[in-house]
Design a protein around this motif. Structure first.
Motif, PDB file in Angstrom:
ATOM      1  N   THR A 227       0.820  -1.215   0.000  1.00 49.41           N
ATOM      2  CA  THR A 227       0.000   0.000   0.000  1.00 49.41           C
ATOM      3  C   THR A 227       0.850   1.260   0.000  1.00 49.41           C
ATOM      4  O   THR A 227       0.312   2.360  -0.139  1.00 49.41           O
ATOM      5  N   ASP A 228       2.166   1.117   0.169  1.00 48.15           N
ATOM      6  CA  ASP A 228       3.063   2.275   0.270  1.00 48.15           C
ATOM      7  C   ASP A 228       4.052   2.289  -0.882  1.00 48.15           C
ATOM      8  O   ASP A 228       4.627   1.247  -1.216  1.00 48.15           O
ATOM      9  N   ALA A 229       4.299   3.466  -1.427  1.00 52.86           N
ATOM     10  CA  ALA A 229       5.338   3.586  -2.454  1.00 52.86           C
ATOM     11  C   ALA A 229       5.658   5.049  -2.694  1.00 52.86           C
ATOM     12  O   ALA A 229       4.880   5.954  -2.363  1.00 52.86           O
TER      13      ALA A 229
ATOM     14  N   THR B 197       1.227   4.711   4.956  1.00 52.99           N
ATOM     15  CA  THR B 197       0.444   3.901   5.892  1.00 52.99           C
ATOM     16  C   THR B 197       0.857   4.168   7.329  1.00 52.99           C
ATOM     17  O   THR B 197       0.122   4.799   8.092  1.00 52.99           O
ATOM     18  N   ALA B 198       2.035   3.718   7.751  1.00 52.67           N
ATOM     19  CA  ALA B 198       2.420   3.799   9.156  1.00 52.67           C
ATOM     20  C   ALA B 198       2.519   5.237   9.650  1.00 52.67           C
ATOM     21  O   ALA B 198       1.933   5.602  10.685  1.00 52.67           O
TER      22      ALA B 198
ATOM     23  N   VAL C 192       4.258   2.250  13.054  1.00 44.89           N
ATOM     24  CA  VAL C 192       3.378   3.259  13.653  1.00 44.89           C
ATOM     25  C   VAL C 192       3.954   3.740  14.978  1.00 44.89           C
ATOM     26  O   VAL C 192       3.941   4.937  15.283  1.00 44.89           O
ATOM     27  N   ALA C 193       4.474   2.821  15.795  1.00 42.01           N
ATOM     28  CA  ALA C 193       5.006   3.191  17.106  1.00 42.01           C
ATOM     29  C   ALA C 193       6.199   4.129  16.986  1.00 42.01           C
ATOM     30  O   ALA C 193       6.269   5.158  17.677  1.00 42.01           O
ATOM     31  N   THR C 194       7.158   3.790  16.130  1.00 46.82           N
ATOM     32  CA  THR C 194       8.323   4.662  15.992  1.00 46.82           C
ATOM     33  C   THR C 194       7.914   6.008  15.409  1.00 46.82           C
ATOM     34  O   THR C 194       8.442   7.053  15.817  1.00 46.82           O
TER      35      THR C 194
END
Length: 322
Positions: A66-68, A139-140, A169-171
């Protein structure tokens, strides 16, 4: 073209359902644009697809991702917004469109040498971000940004707890929160990740199982079942818990008396809008914050990279390059 795709599903061994090989180059529908991918990043959503928990609209095989970030045929550089949705159907927010999807679920995954995306999903990439850094955002990092600033409406000085220390997501949440003047507590079960979270700027890092004070204005949870009780216990009366994932499972009992007596706000959050992605990029450029990249590897090693992701030993985002 080279691509990483799900050829089957396996709940017990998701990596066995992954193939890396040649796939037909996609033909852009009207209003869509072909993009040559420079970098893409892995997400747990890809793992859910490999496990069979997510069913792509076009069935299998299905290109993942989903990411690019990449370039169009005229050489313009873009970050790809991964949400497919109509803001009009979502009352101004495409993530609330009842028909919302993401690129991979719609059969247009980003773990490939060439992809096609709607023109609206192209966000200019600033020169300040590397290709690998840009590929971490849709995303993240966008999820963390929306959780903190759109959903929780965190303000400088707020106390924020982040469940987990090493994931994308956490970082992102740790780095964004510190840059915005928030006080950050991180909970992790891994001593090595605890040290690294402190290096990222967390004011306090505690080990899982430790009794937490109920003093946080905001709790960010992407873990789900294993941390839900702790998340509700760590928020102050009138505070907010934002949930954007459940990597450990979905069956989490809730103490309803605590929920209403302490007037806790529980909010769900999924990815973010194109506008929020633009705002996030502006925040990073202006503030000097950069996504934490765990590693960059060739796309043809995607199987190995997913195994690393599943091992839980990565810290930050795993990026692949076609």
């Amino acid at each position: 073209m080279l691509a990483a795709f799900a050829h089957a599903t396996s709940a017990d061994d998701p990596v066995s359902a992954l193939s890396v090989g040649e796939r037909p180059e996609p033909i852009p529908p009207d209003g869509w644009v072909p993009i040559t991918v420079r970098a893409a990043s892995l997400n747990h959503h890809d793992v859910w697809t490999l496990r069979g928990a997510v069913t792509p609209a076009g069935g299998l095989p299905c290109v993942l991702g989903t990411d690019a970030a990449g370039v169009d045929d005229d050489g313009n550089e873009y970050v790809i917004h991964g949400v497919l949705g109509d803001p009009a159907r979502g009352r101004g927010d495409e993530t609330l469109d009842p028909e919302r999807s993401v690129l991979s679920d719609a059969g247009h995954g980003t773990l490939a040498a060439r992809i096609v995306v709607p023109r609206r999903n192209l966000v200019p990439k600033p020169a300040e971000l590397s290709w690998a850094e840009a590929a971490c955002l849709p995303t993240a990092w966008l999820t963390a940004y929306r959780m903190l600033f759109t959903k929780a409406r965190a303000r400088p000085g707020d106390r924020v707890l982040v469940q987990g220390a090493g994931g994308g997501v956490a970082t992102a949440a740790i780095l964004l929160a510190r840059a915005a003047g928030l006080w950050v507590r991180v909970v992790t079960r891994d001593p090595a990740k605890a040290d690294r979270a402190a290096e990222l700027g967390a004011h306090e890092v505690v080990m899982s199982g430790t009794r937490l004070p109920s003093d946080c204005d905001v709790v960010l949870d992407t873990v789900g079942q294993a941390t839900w009780k702790s998340s509700l216990g760590a928020v102050r009366p009138g505070g907010t818990v934002v949930l954007s994932g459940a990597t450990t499972g979905f069956d989490a009992p809730t103490n309803l008396a605590r929920l209403f007596s302490r007037q806790i706000n529980v909010l769900g959050s999924t990815m973010g809008t194109r506008t929020e992605l633009e705002d996030l990029i502006g925040f990073l450029v202006a503030g000097g914050v950069r996504p934490l990249v765990d590693s960059v590897a060739p796309l043809d090693s995607a199987g190995e990279q997913f195994s690393r992701l599943l091992s839980g030993q990565v810290f930050g985002k795993v990026v692949v390059e076609p």
